[in-house]
Design a protein around this motif. Structure first.
Motif, PDB file in Angstrom:
ATOM      1  N   GLU A  17       0.807  -1.217   0.000  1.00  0.00           N
ATOM      2  CA  GLU A  17       0.000   0.000   0.000  1.00  0.00           C
ATOM      3  C   GLU A  17       0.844   1.272   0.000  1.00  0.00           C
ATOM      4  O   GLU A  17       0.577   2.196  -0.780  1.00  0.00           O
ATOM      5  N   GLU A  18       1.827   1.333   0.849  1.00  0.00           N
ATOM      6  CA  GLU A  18       2.614   2.566   0.964  1.00  0.00           C
ATOM      7  C   GLU A  18       3.540   2.769  -0.236  1.00  0.00           C
ATOM      8  O   GLU A  18       3.752   3.899  -0.671  1.00  0.00           O
ATOM      9  N   LEU A  19       4.067   1.683  -0.783  1.00  0.00           N
ATOM     10  CA  LEU A  19       4.877   1.810  -2.005  1.00  0.00           C
ATOM     11  C   LEU A  19       4.028   2.366  -3.144  1.00  0.00           C
ATOM     12  O   LEU A  19       4.462   3.266  -3.870  1.00  0.00           O
ATOM     13  N   LEU A  20       2.818   1.842  -3.296  1.00  0.00           N
ATOM     14  CA  LEU A  20       1.943   2.325  -4.358  1.00  0.00           C
ATOM     15  C   LEU A  20       1.527   3.763  -4.097  1.00  0.00           C
ATOM     16  O   LEU A  20       1.535   4.585  -5.013  1.00  0.00           O
ATOM     17  N   ARG A  21       1.198   4.091  -2.857  1.00  0.00           N
ATOM     18  CA  ARG A  21       0.811   5.468  -2.523  1.00  0.00           C
ATOM     19  C   ARG A  21       1.916   6.449  -2.894  1.00  0.00           C
ATOM     20  O   ARG A  21       1.666   7.471  -3.537  1.00  0.00           O
ATOM     21  N   GLU A  22       3.129   6.132  -2.523  1.00  0.00           N
ATOM     22  CA  GLU A  22       4.253   7.018  -2.837  1.00  0.00           C
ATOM     23  C   GLU A  22       4.448   7.165  -4.342  1.00  0.00           C
ATOM     24  O   GLU A  22       4.713   8.266  -4.833  1.00  0.00           O
ATOM     25  N   ALA A  23       4.321   6.078  -5.066  1.00  0.00           N
ATOM     26  CA  ALA A  23       4.480   6.136  -6.526  1.00  0.00           C
ATOM     27  C   ALA A  23       3.372   6.976  -7.159  1.00  0.00           C
ATOM     28  O   ALA A  23       3.630   7.781  -8.062  1.00  0.00           O
ATOM     29  N   LEU A  24       2.151   6.793  -6.689  1.00  0.00           N
ATOM     30  CA  LEU A  24       1.034   7.573  -7.230  1.00  0.00           C
ATOM     31  C   LEU A  24       1.178   9.053  -6.897  1.00  0.00           C
ATOM     32  O   LEU A  24       0.944   9.911  -7.752  1.00  0.00           O
ATOM     33  N   GLU A  25       1.568   9.347  -5.673  1.00  0.00           N
ATOM     34  CA  GLU A  25       1.786  10.746  -5.306  1.00  0.00           C
ATOM     35  C   GLU A  25       2.876  11.374  -6.168  1.00  0.00           C
ATOM     36  O   GLU A  25       2.813  12.560  -6.495  1.00  0.00           O
ATOM     37  N   ASP A  82       4.432  -4.539 -10.102  1.00  0.00           N
ATOM     38  CA  ASP A  82       4.402  -5.649  -9.157  1.00  0.00           C
ATOM     39  C   ASP A  82       3.659  -5.337  -7.862  1.00  0.00           C
ATOM     40  O   ASP A  82       3.480  -6.213  -7.027  1.00  0.00           O
ATOM     41  N   TRP A  83       3.239  -4.091  -7.683  1.00  0.00           N
ATOM     42  CA  TRP A  83       2.562  -3.695  -6.447  1.00  0.00           C
ATOM     43  C   TRP A  83       1.044  -3.659  -6.601  1.00  0.00           C
ATOM     44  O   TRP A  83       0.334  -3.478  -5.633  1.00  0.00           O
ATOM     45  N   ILE A  84       0.558  -3.798  -7.826  1.00  0.00           N
ATOM     46  CA  ILE A  84      -0.865  -3.615  -8.104  1.00  0.00           C
ATOM     47  C   ILE A  84      -1.570  -4.956  -8.249  1.00  0.00           C
ATOM     48  O   ILE A  84      -1.159  -5.795  -9.045  1.00  0.00           O
ATOM     49  N   GLU A  85      -2.629  -5.122  -7.483  1.00  0.00           N
ATOM     50  CA  GLU A  85      -3.462  -6.310  -7.576  1.00  0.00           C
ATOM     51  C   GLU A  85      -4.506  -6.167  -8.684  1.00  0.00           C
ATOM     52  O   GLU A  85      -4.809  -7.116  -9.401  1.00  0.00           O
ATOM     53  N   HIS A  86      -5.042  -4.959  -8.820  1.00  0.00           N
ATOM     54  CA  HIS A  86      -6.095  -4.708  -9.802  1.00  0.00           C
ATOM     55  C   HIS A  86      -6.056  -3.231 -10.186  1.00  0.00           C
ATOM     56  O   HIS A  86      -5.842  -2.374  -9.339  1.00  0.00           O
ATOM     57  N   ALA A  87      -6.271  -2.962 -11.458  1.00  0.00           N
ATOM     58  CA  ALA A  87      -6.372  -1.576 -11.925  1.00  0.00           C
ATOM     59  C   ALA A  87      -7.505  -1.486 -12.938  1.00  0.00           C
ATOM     60  O   ALA A  87      -7.739  -2.416 -13.712  1.00  0.00           O
ATOM     61  N   GLU A  88      -8.188  -0.359 -12.896  1.00  0.00           N
ATOM     62  CA  GLU A  88      -9.288  -0.127 -13.826  1.00  0.00           C
ATOM     63  C   GLU A  88      -9.325   1.352 -14.183  1.00  0.00           C
ATOM     64  O   GLU A  88      -9.199   2.210 -13.307  1.00  0.00           O
ATOM     65  N   ILE A  89      -9.461   1.632 -15.456  1.00  0.00           N
ATOM     66  CA  ILE A  89      -9.548   3.005 -15.928  1.00  0.00           C
ATOM     67  C   ILE A  89     -10.836   3.152 -16.719  1.00  0.00           C
ATOM     68  O   ILE A  89     -11.076   2.387 -17.660  1.00  0.00           O
ATOM     69  N   ARG A  90     -11.629   4.134 -16.334  1.00  0.00           N
ATOM     70  CA  ARG A  90     -12.882   4.434 -17.026  1.00  0.00           C
ATOM     71  C   ARG A  90     -12.817   5.853 -17.561  1.00  0.00           C
ATOM     72  O   ARG A  90     -12.596   6.798 -16.806  1.00  0.00           O
ATOM     73  N   VAL A  91     -13.002   5.994 -18.874  1.00  0.00           N
ATOM     74  CA  VAL A  91     -13.057   7.304 -19.506  1.00  0.00           C
ATOM     75  C   VAL A  91     -14.530   7.598 -19.755  1.00  0.00           C
ATOM     76  O   VAL A  91     -15.242   6.792 -20.371  1.00  0.00           O
ATOM     77  N   VAL A  92     -14.981   8.744 -19.244  1.00  0.00           N
ATOM     78  CA  VAL A  92     -16.393   9.077 -19.313  1.00  0.00           C
ATOM     79  C   VAL A  92     -16.582  10.492 -19.835  1.00  0.00           C
ATOM     80  O   VAL A  92     -15.661  11.310 -19.775  1.00  0.00           O
ATOM     81  N   SER A  93     -17.786  10.771 -20.311  1.00  0.00           N
ATOM     82  CA  SER A  93     -18.121  12.132 -20.714  1.00  0.00           C
ATOM     83  C   SER A  93     -19.333  12.577 -19.918  1.00  0.00           C
ATOM     84  O   SER A  93     -20.253  11.804 -19.632  1.00  0.00           O
ATOM     85  N   LYS A  94     -19.328  13.821 -19.525  1.00  0.00           N
ATOM     86  CA  LYS A  94     -20.393  14.383 -18.700  1.00  0.00           C
ATOM     87  C   LYS A  94     -21.666  14.517 -19.534  1.00  0.00           C
ATOM     88  O   LYS A  94     -21.626  15.005 -20.676  1.00  0.00           O
ATOM     89  N   ILE A  95     -22.773  14.088 -18.954  1.00  0.00           N
ATOM     90  CA  ILE A  95     -24.040  14.196 -19.679  1.00  0.00           C
ATOM     91  C   ILE A  95     -25.056  15.087 -18.967  1.00  0.00           C
ATOM     92  O   ILE A  95     -26.067  15.457 -19.552  1.00  0.00           O
TER      93      ILE A  95
END
Length: 96
Positions: A17-25, A82-95
Motif C-alpha cells: 500500500e505505501e509503495l503504491l501510494r508514494e508512486a502515485l503521489e 508488481d505492487w498492483i493487484e487490480h487496476a481499472e480506468i474508465r473514460v467518461v463524458s459528462k451528460i
C-alpha cells in the motif's frame, strides 16, 4: 474535442500500500503541469485503504493520450507493476 473525465482505480497488493501510494503521489505534480489537464486528484478509499482513486478531467482525448505516453507515466507503470493487484480506468463524458 469535448472535455472528458477519467476515474482510475488502483488496488495495491497486500503489504504494498505505501509503495503504491508514494508512486502515485509522485506522478501528481508532473501530470498537473501537462498540457490539457484540468483536474488530477488522487484519493484513498476510506473503507479500503489498499484502493487509490484518481479523479481526472482533460481538455480532450488527445491530451489524455499524450498523458498516457508521458515519461513519468511510463516510469510509474514500470515501477508499480508488481505492487498492483487490480487496476481499472474508465473514460467518461459528462451528460448532465
Amino acid at each position: 474535442m469535448a472535455e472528458i473525465a477519467v476515474v482510475a482505480i488502483s488496488v495495491a497488493k497486500p503489504g504494498h500500500e505505501e509503495l503504491l501510494r508514494e508512486a502515485l503521489e509522485g506522478i501528481v505534480g508532473p501530470t498537473r503541469k501537462e498540457a490539457g489537464v484540468l483536474q488530477y486528484d488522487l484519493h484513498r478509499d476510506v473503507q479500503e485503504p489498499r484502493r487509490f482513486v484518481f479523479v481526472e478531467r482533460w481538455e480532450s482525448q488527445d491530451a489524455l493520450a499524450a498523458h498516457a505516453q508521458s515519461a513519468h507515466i511510463q516510469a510509474y507503470k514500470k515501477a508499480a507493476a508488481d505492487w498492483i493487484e487490480h487496476a481499472e480506468i474508465r473514460v467518461v463524458s459528462k451528460i448532465a
